[in-house]
Design a protein around this motif. Sequence first.
Motif, PDB file in Angstrom:
ATOM      1  N   LEU A   3       0.825  -1.199   0.000  1.00 24.01           N
ATOM      2  CA  LEU A   3       0.000   0.000   0.000  1.00 24.01           C
ATOM      3  C   LEU A   3       0.868   1.261   0.000  1.00 24.01           C
ATOM      4  N   LEU A   4       1.906   1.294   0.835  1.00 27.80           N
ATOM      5  CA  LEU A   4       2.764   2.464   0.931  1.00 27.80           C
ATOM      6  C   LEU A   4       3.499   2.739  -0.374  1.00 27.80           C
ATOM      7  N   THR A   5       3.907   1.676  -1.058  1.00 25.27           N
ATOM      8  CA  THR A   5       4.594   1.888  -2.333  1.00 25.27           C
ATOM      9  C   THR A   5       3.634   2.428  -3.389  1.00 25.27           C
ATOM     10  N   LYS A   6       2.376   2.009  -3.341  1.00 26.69           N
ATOM     11  CA  LYS A   6       1.383   2.533  -4.276  1.00 26.69           C
ATOM     12  C   LYS A   6       1.091   4.001  -3.971  1.00 26.69           C
ATOM     13  N   VAL A   7       0.949   4.324  -2.695  1.00 25.64           N
ATOM     14  CA  VAL A   7       0.635   5.690  -2.291  1.00 25.64           C
ATOM     15  C   VAL A   7       1.762   6.639  -2.674  1.00 25.64           C
ATOM     16  N   THR A   8       3.001   6.213  -2.458  1.00 24.70           N
ATOM     17  CA  THR A   8       4.151   7.097  -2.669  1.00 24.70           C
ATOM     18  C   THR A   8       4.715   7.041  -4.078  1.00 24.70           C
ATOM     19  N   GLY A   9       4.377   5.988  -4.832  1.00 25.65           N
ATOM     20  CA  GLY A   9       4.988   5.806  -6.138  1.00 25.65           C
ATOM     21  C   GLY A   9       6.467   5.505  -6.035  1.00 25.65           C
ATOM     22  N   THR A  10       6.870   4.925  -4.904  1.00 24.58           N
ATOM     23  CA  THR A  10       8.279   4.684  -4.591  1.00 24.58           C
ATOM     24  C   THR A  10       8.461   3.239  -4.147  1.00 24.58           C
ATOM     25  N   GLY A  11       9.599   2.646  -4.484  1.00 31.79           N
ATOM     26  CA  GLY A  11       9.882   1.281  -4.073  1.00 31.79           C
ATOM     27  C   GLY A  11      10.146   1.162  -2.585  1.00 31.79           C
ATOM     28  N   ALA A  12       9.977  -0.042  -2.060  1.00 34.50           N
ATOM     29  CA  ALA A  12      10.146  -0.276  -0.629  1.00 34.50           C
ATOM     30  C   ALA A  12      11.568   0.034  -0.165  1.00 34.50           C
ATOM     31  N   LEU A  13      12.563  -0.329  -0.974  1.00 38.19           N
ATOM     32  CA  LEU A  13      13.955  -0.083  -0.577  1.00 38.19           C
ATOM     33  C   LEU A  13      14.248   1.411  -0.499  1.00 38.19           C
ATOM     34  N   GLU A  14      13.705   2.183  -1.440  1.00 34.33           N
ATOM     35  CA  GLU A  14      13.917   3.633  -1.394  1.00 34.33           C
ATOM     36  C   GLU A  14      13.228   4.237  -0.181  1.00 34.33           C
ATOM     37  N   LEU A  15      12.037   3.759   0.145  1.00 35.54           N
ATOM     38  CA  LEU A  15      11.345   4.231   1.346  1.00 35.54           C
ATOM     39  C   LEU A  15      12.190   3.985   2.587  1.00 35.54           C
ATOM     40  N   GLN A  16      12.774   2.788   2.673  1.00 36.74           N
ATOM     41  CA  GLN A  16      13.617   2.461   3.824  1.00 36.74           C
ATOM     42  C   GLN A  16      14.853   3.355   3.881  1.00 36.74           C
ATOM     43  N   GLU A  17      15.400   3.697   2.716  1.00 40.11           N
ATOM     44  CA  GLU A  17      16.572   4.571   2.686  1.00 40.11           C
ATOM     45  C   GLU A  17      16.232   5.960   3.233  1.00 40.11           C
ATOM     46  N   HIS A  18      15.084   6.515   2.796  1.00 38.61           N
ATOM     47  CA  HIS A  18      14.666   7.822   3.303  1.00 38.61           C
ATOM     48  C   HIS A  18      14.414   7.751   4.815  1.00 38.61           C
ATOM     49  N   ALA A  19      13.790   6.666   5.246  1.00 36.41           N
ATOM     50  CA  ALA A  19      13.501   6.511   6.671  1.00 36.41           C
ATOM     51  C   ALA A  19      14.783   6.410   7.484  1.00 36.41           C
ATOM     52  N   HIS A  20      15.784   5.700   6.958  1.00 36.10           N
ATOM     53  CA  HIS A  20      17.059   5.545   7.657  1.00 36.10           C
ATOM     54  C   HIS A  20      17.749   6.901   7.815  1.00 36.10           C
ATOM     55  N   LEU A  21      17.750   7.705   6.754  1.00 35.27           N
ATOM     56  CA  LEU A  21      18.382   9.021   6.818  1.00 35.27           C
ATOM     57  C   LEU A  21      17.655   9.939   7.796  1.00 35.27           C
ATOM     58  N   LEU A  22      16.314   9.895   7.761  1.00 37.41           N
ATOM     59  CA  LEU A  22      15.539  10.740   8.660  1.00 37.41           C
ATOM     60  C   LEU A  22      15.769  10.362  10.121  1.00 37.41           C
ATOM     61  N   ALA A  23      15.836   9.059  10.386  1.00 40.16           N
ATOM     62  CA  ALA A  23      16.078   8.608  11.764  1.00 40.16           C
ATOM     63  C   ALA A  23      17.415   9.089  12.268  1.00 40.16           C
ATOM     64  N   GLY A  24      18.444   8.972  11.428  1.00 42.07           N
ATOM     65  CA  GLY A  24      19.766   9.419  11.844  1.00 42.07           C
ATOM     66  C   GLY A  24      19.784  10.901  12.164  1.00 42.07           C
ATOM     67  N   MET A  25      19.126  11.696  11.329  1.00 41.85           N
ATOM     68  CA  MET A  25      19.069  13.133  11.546  1.00 41.85           C
ATOM     69  C   MET A  25      18.266  13.476  12.779  1.00 41.85           C
ATOM     70  N   ALA A  26      17.081  12.876  12.917  1.00 41.42           N
ATOM     71  CA  ALA A  26      16.202  13.194  14.044  1.00 41.42           C
ATOM     72  C   ALA A  26      16.818  12.766  15.371  1.00 41.42           C
ATOM     73  N   ASN A  27      17.431  11.592  15.387  1.00 45.10           N
ATOM     74  CA  ASN A  27      18.036  11.127  16.636  1.00 45.10           C
ATOM     75  C   ASN A  27      19.230  11.992  17.040  1.00 45.10           C
ATOM     76  N   GLU A  28      19.918  12.557  16.053  1.00 46.85           N
ATOM     77  CA  GLU A  28      21.053  13.417  16.362  1.00 46.85           C
ATOM     78  C   GLU A  28      20.620  14.762  16.929  1.00 46.85           C
ATOM     79  N   PHE A  29      19.602  15.350  16.328  1.00 51.86           N
ATOM     80  CA  PHE A  29      19.215  16.713  16.707  1.00 51.86           C
ATOM     81  C   PHE A  29      18.079  16.780  17.715  1.00 51.86           C
ATOM     82  N   LEU A  30      17.173  15.783  17.693  1.00 56.72           N
ATOM     83  CA  LEU A  30      15.982  15.852  18.541  1.00 56.72           C
ATOM     84  C   LEU A  30      16.042  14.907  19.732  1.00 56.72           C
ATOM     85  N   GLY A  31      16.972  13.956  19.702  1.00 58.13           N
ATOM     86  CA  GLY A  31      17.105  13.027  20.822  1.00 58.13           C
ATOM     87  C   GLY A  31      16.075  11.911  20.785  1.00 58.13           C
TER      88      GLY A  31
END
Length: 312
Positions: free
Chosen positions: A284-312
């Motif tokens: 469902l998420l890949t249909k909604v975003t028009g993006t593959g599952a691996l790319e979604l995971q890559e964006h999520a990984h980058l966001l987590a690293g950034m958020a955990n660094e700056f927001l705790g």
Amino acid sequence: MDECYKGDGIEEVVENESAALQDCRFSNECLEGLINQERVHLRAPHQQVAVNVPLPREARAAAVHMLGGLALRIGLNPDGFQTAVALLDTYWVKASARVELEDLPSICASIGKLVHKSNRCTGQHYSQPPSPAFGQAAAWLAAWLHAHGLVTVPIAEERRAINEERIFKVLEGRLDVPTVDLWMQALDERSDITTGEKQQLAVFFVWMRAKGHDLMRQVLMHITVFEFSPRSIALGFLLHGSRAAGLIPRGLARPMHWLGEPTESILGPGFPAELSDPDLMIQLLTKVTGTGALELQEHAHLLAGMANEFLG
């Protein structure tokens, strides 16, 4: 948006939504258009102008804080606030003439005035905001820069003057920057189609957008749109929101401490079992975003690293 499907199971919905997605306001073609529009805005000049003074992160954080307060005062919606910050980042990178830190208050106030004229960012026809708002915001930022030693002498009132024409020229008239809020709106509307407007997922996206507004105010204090694009943030946050709501397995997204551990309480009781199947949710998420599952995971990984660094 009218309900597109009558089937009870998500399997039927996932298999039959393609035509409806192509006809909706945020079609696959529209998503491609937003991606290209974002690329144009975030494309740095071929040769970075050596005379430009880099914007210190401390000064930029204060500028974002100033824009947030100005947005509230003149009635900008979250999309408008995020647009203003993106235009600040864009202007500072693309200005071909020398830009000094002393110019920052005038630049921010001018950007705020330009964005306020955009119907998309106010949700209404342009109306004249309180005339002192822009000057007072510029004066506050000028005083902050001096008080914190980022400028050696107080910034004169003449240098804080609004100069919309200068900003508009550098930005080449491109003010409609795709923001995280716009991307989340697109994903929200596309999810209505792919799920037949199931109420529980509607609640999920309301929660997602509310958390996203809070997250963006904090993220924008630390990260420029050139470092992490609005689309990347929206896609990463969608996967993390799904994890926090207990819709996908924990292992599919690196923990983002700011969102907390997965819990079904976010969506309340009675969440339908057919929407809780992890494989179907990923589909469902890949249909909604028009993006593959691996790319979604890559964006999520980058966001987590950034958020955990700056927001705790």
